[in-house]
Structure formats: structure tokens, C-alpha cells
Design a protein around this motif. Structure first.
Motif, mmCIF file in Angstrom:
data_model
loop_
_atom_site.group_PDB
_atom_site.id
_atom_site.type_symbol
_atom_site.label_atom_id
_atom_site.label_comp_id
_atom_site.label_asym_id
_atom_site.label_seq_id
_atom_site.Cartn_x
_atom_site.Cartn_y
_atom_site.Cartn_z
ATOM 1 N N GLN A 186 65.893 42.988 17.340
ATOM 2 C CA GLN A 186 67.194 43.528 16.854
ATOM 3 C C GLN A 186 68.515 43.163 17.268
ATOM 4 O OE1 GLN A 186 66.576 46.569 15.016
ATOM 5 N NE2 GLN A 186 64.392 46.289 15.409
ATOM 6 N N ASN A 187 68.523 42.309 18.268
ATOM 7 C CA ASN A 187 69.868 41.848 18.684
ATOM 8 C C ASN A 187 69.850 40.417 18.151
ATOM 9 O OD1 ASN A 187 72.269 41.366 19.764
ATOM 10 N ND2 ASN A 187 71.701 41.627 22.033
ATOM 11 N N VAL A 188 70.295 40.013 17.056
ATOM 12 C CA VAL A 188 70.513 38.810 16.608
ATOM 13 C C VAL A 188 71.832 38.509 16.134
ATOM 14 C CG1 VAL A 188 68.015 38.873 15.694
ATOM 15 C CG2 VAL A 188 70.117 39.609 14.159
ATOM 16 N N GLU A 189 72.231 37.043 15.809
ATOM 17 C CA GLU A 189 73.452 36.626 15.338
ATOM 18 C C GLU A 189 73.052 35.980 14.104
ATOM 19 O OE1 GLU A 189 77.484 34.256 16.475
ATOM 20 O OE2 GLU A 189 76.089 35.262 18.086
ATOM 21 N N ILE A 190 73.630 36.146 12.810
ATOM 22 C CA ILE A 190 73.183 35.659 11.749
ATOM 23 C C ILE A 190 74.124 34.364 11.460
ATOM 24 C CG2 ILE A 190 72.960 35.918 9.227
ATOM 25 C CD1 ILE A 190 71.121 37.608 10.885
ATOM 26 N N SER A 191 73.149 33.161 11.215
ATOM 27 C CA SER A 191 73.737 31.878 10.887
ATOM 28 C C SER A 191 73.643 31.552 9.175
ATOM 29 C CB SER A 191 73.057 30.770 11.397
ATOM 30 O OG SER A 191 73.508 29.622 10.935
ATOM 31 N N SER A 215 69.843 33.396 14.374
ATOM 32 C CA SER A 215 68.875 33.874 13.265
ATOM 33 C C SER A 215 69.376 33.659 11.967
ATOM 34 C CB SER A 215 68.560 35.271 13.287
ATOM 35 O OG SER A 215 68.104 35.865 14.820
ATOM 36 N N ARG A 216 68.334 33.569 11.177
ATOM 37 C CA ARG A 216 68.580 33.716 9.575
ATOM 38 C C ARG A 216 68.432 34.724 8.770
ATOM 39 N NH1 ARG A 216 64.468 29.572 6.479
ATOM 40 N NH2 ARG A 216 62.590 30.534 7.360
ATOM 41 N N GLU A 217 69.111 35.355 7.838
ATOM 42 C CA GLU A 217 68.820 36.650 7.033
ATOM 43 C C GLU A 217 68.203 35.885 5.819
ATOM 44 O OE1 GLU A 217 71.971 39.698 6.208
ATOM 45 O OE2 GLU A 217 72.144 38.183 4.362
ATOM 46 N N VAL A 218 67.062 36.893 5.554
ATOM 47 C CA VAL A 218 66.164 36.583 4.418
ATOM 48 C C VAL A 218 66.021 37.525 3.474
ATOM 49 C CG1 VAL A 218 63.612 35.531 3.720
ATOM 50 C CG2 VAL A 218 64.690 34.706 5.770
ATOM 51 N N SER A 219 66.608 37.368 2.094
ATOM 52 C CA SER A 219 66.747 38.305 1.234
ATOM 53 C C SER A 219 65.992 38.080 0.074
ATOM 54 C CB SER A 219 68.071 38.524 1.104
ATOM 55 O OG SER A 219 68.902 38.943 2.153
ATOM 56 N N LEU A 220 65.815 39.263 -0.662
ATOM 57 C CA LEU A 220 65.508 39.128 -2.149
ATOM 58 C C LEU A 220 66.569 39.182 -3.094
ATOM 59 C CD1 LEU A 220 62.852 39.373 -3.767
ATOM 60 C CD2 LEU A 220 63.031 41.986 -3.800
ATOM 61 N N ILE A 221 66.494 38.295 -3.802
ATOM 62 C CA ILE A 221 67.887 37.829 -4.618
ATOM 63 C C ILE A 221 67.502 38.125 -6.157
ATOM 64 C CG2 ILE A 221 69.735 36.102 -4.800
ATOM 65 C CD1 ILE A 221 68.591 34.964 -2.461
#
Length: 317
Positions: free
Chosen positions: A304-309, A269-275
Motif C-alpha cells: 500500500q505504501n508506495v512511491e511511484i517512479s 514502485s512502478r505503476e502498471v496500467s491498461l492503456i
């Protein structure tokens, strides 16, 4: 020397044209030119080399522009402090969004945000991650939405959601008959993997999953495209498989849905954030954005069960 003069200098430095800079500042070109000339006379230097087309900064002009950015940005924070003290949520707010997030996320939260905070004037710009980082540091953006982590000391990241990757597999691919994918299946198809062009962090996400730094295609063509739609159409022609962000798959018709394959847990998965910059003071608007987006995505993404790339490009040894 006035802040207005510095603001005009920054506009010309950005657009490299006095007429265009004046339009962006909503003043006449003679007014803008006169104010910059007054500043140059006061400082007894030339900020711009007007003999070149487009207009270029002089050596001392480069240094003045860097300091002018700090002064103009800091002066704007006075109003931010007052607005925050009064609890006022309004005014201009510039936000950058990466191209692989913009088409899916923006329609999900935009209407809700406008209805809830009608006094905020969102100015939305589409940029790649490198440009977003540069503009946040220069004060040209108030905030951004991008894949993280970015490992930038001067920026703060607030995670909005984790978005799994989904494989799009054509019928001529042996992996089409698999109900679920794992990373090994992806690595086995590495030479026939259709990815976005260099410069997109989504491409880096996928290469990092595969522990690769580049692709060696054996399908006799190379393509430079920033469009998921193009990748899907090429896959439909049997020219390879591709990966898509989960939100991008929600509006696909049944015919295309049949070619989607989810990954086994933990899902890549990818993590999407407010920066935003750690110096940013429009925190009341940032919090309004965060809560609005969180409210709409929680129903769409429940994994829920994800691995961030990582979205950062791997460096060759």
C-alpha cells in the motif's frame, strides 16, 4: 474506392512487400496487387514506388496512408458498436505488452481470461513503450499494458497494480548485510548498478528514482541486454547489483531469494496500467481484461505504501 482497397494499401505500407502483405491479408498476391492498381488508376496517382527495394511510399502515398488509417479504423468501429450493444464479448483483440511485464503477468491471467471469454481471440504483441504508444495512436493495437503515467493526451490509462522494485545484491557488496534498502543505498551503488539497455522504461524508472539521467560505470564494461536473467547472473558473478520488479522475484529459488532486499516505505514502485485510445470502442473487452487481471494480481501484490517512479526518460537541460 473501397475499404478493402485501403486495407490492402495499409498492409503493403506496413510490410513493404506485396507478397508478404497478401499473406497477412489472406488473399493472393495478384488479387492484392490488382486492387491497389485499380485504386491508383482511380486516383490517377502512384501510392507506391515499386522501383525501390523494399517498396516505398511516394510523397502523396504517405498522405493517403495516414487518411486510410483513419477510415479503416473508423469503419471497424461500426461492428464494435453493434457488439457492445448486444453485450457480445468476442472477436479479435490486439494487445501490446512491454517486455518487463510480459513474462510475469501474462501467465498469471491468460488461462483465466481464455476460460472465461472463449470467444475473444487475443492477439498479443511484445513492444517497448514508444512502439506501443505509436501503435495505439495508429489503431494497430486495441489496448496495451505498460508502465505509466505516460502523459499522452489521446490515451486513457486504468491502473492495474503498483509493483515495488526489489534490490538484488551480491554477497561481495557491503549493502548485502542490510535487511532493508533505501534510496540512498541505491544512489551509493549507482556506478555499479546493472540495468537494462536503453529503450526499456524500467531503466528510466530506476534512473528517475536515483535522480540520474545516465550511469558512469567503473566496472570496466558496458552491457546492452533486455534480460533480467542476464543482470542477475552478472550480479552473482560479483559485477554489480541490480533491481528487479517484484513479480519477477516470486519464482526465484531460495538461493537467489537470500540476495533480495526490499526497500523501506514508501517503497519505490512502478505503476502498471491498461492503456487504450480515448476513441476505442471495444470497452467491453477492455473491462473484461481489467477485471480478470485485477482478480489475479490482488493476491500477489498487497503493498500500500508506495512511491511511484515515472517511466518517462528525463531530459537533459
Amino acid at each position: 474506392m473501397t475499404i478493402t482497397q485501403l486495407y490492402y494499401v495499409l498492409a503493403v505500407a506496413e510490410h513493404k512487400n506485396f507478397t508478404l502483405a497478401a499473406e497477412k491479408c489472406f488473399v493472393t498476391q495478384p488479387t492484392l496487387s490488382m486492387q491497389i492498381q485499380k485504386l491508383e488508376e482511380e486516383l490517377d496517382i502512384q501510392i507506391f514506388d515499386r522501383s525501390k527495394k523494399p517498396i516505398q511510399l511516394t510523397d502523396v502515398g504517405e498522405k493517403i496512408v495516414q487518411q486510410a488509417k483513419n477510415i479503416v479504423n473508423e469503419s471497424g468501429r461500426i461492428k464494435d458498436i453493434v457488439d457492445q450493444q448486444k453485450g457480445y464479448i468476442g472477436g479479435d483483440f490486439k494487445i501490446g505488452i512491454i517486455p518487463t511485464v510480459m513474462p510475469t503477468l501474462l501467465p498469471m491471467f491468460m488461462t483465466n481470461f481464455i476460460n472465461k471469454y472463449p470467444k475473444v481471440n487475443l492477439i498479443i504483441e511484445e513492444h517497448n513503450t514508444n512502439e506501443i504508444i505509436k501503435r495505439l495512436k495508429n489503431g494497430q493495437l486495441d489496448a496495451a499494458i505498460a508502465a505509466t503515467p505516460l502523459d499522452e493526451e489521446s490515451l486513457k490509462e486504468i491502473v492495474l497494480y503498483y509493483e515495488p522494485f526489489v534490490a538484488y545484491v551480491p554477497q561481495n557488496n557491503p549493502a548485502y548485510n542490510k535487511k532493508e534498502f533505501d534510496v540512498e543505498d541505491l544512489e551509493a551503488n549507482l556506478n555499479n548498478l546493472l540495468l537494462l539497455q536503453d529503450g526499456h522504461c524500467f531503466r528510466n524508472n530506476i534512473l528517475n528514482i536515483c535522480k540520474a539521467t545516465t550511469l558512469n560505470h567503473d566496472n570496466h564494461f558496458q552491457i546492452e541486454s533486455g534480460s533480467f536473467e542476464t543482470m542477475v547472473k552478472l550480479a552473482d558473478e560479483g559485477l554489480g547489483m541490480t533491481l528487479l520488479p517484484y513479480l519477477h522475484t516470486l519464482d526465484m529459488d531460495e538461493k537467489h531469494q537470500e540476495k533480495l532486499r526490499q526497500f523501506k516505505d514508501p517503497r519505490p514502485s512502478r505503476e502498471v496500467s491498461l492503456i487504450y485510445s480515448k476513441k476505442e470502442l471495444k470497452l467491453h473487452i477492455i473491462e473484461a481484461l481489467r477485471t480478470t487481471i485485477a482478480g489475479v494480481v490482488k493476491g500477489a501484490i498487497t503493498f500500500q505504501n508506495v512511491e511511484i517512479s515515472s517511466p518517462l526518460q528525463k531530459k537533459l537541460n
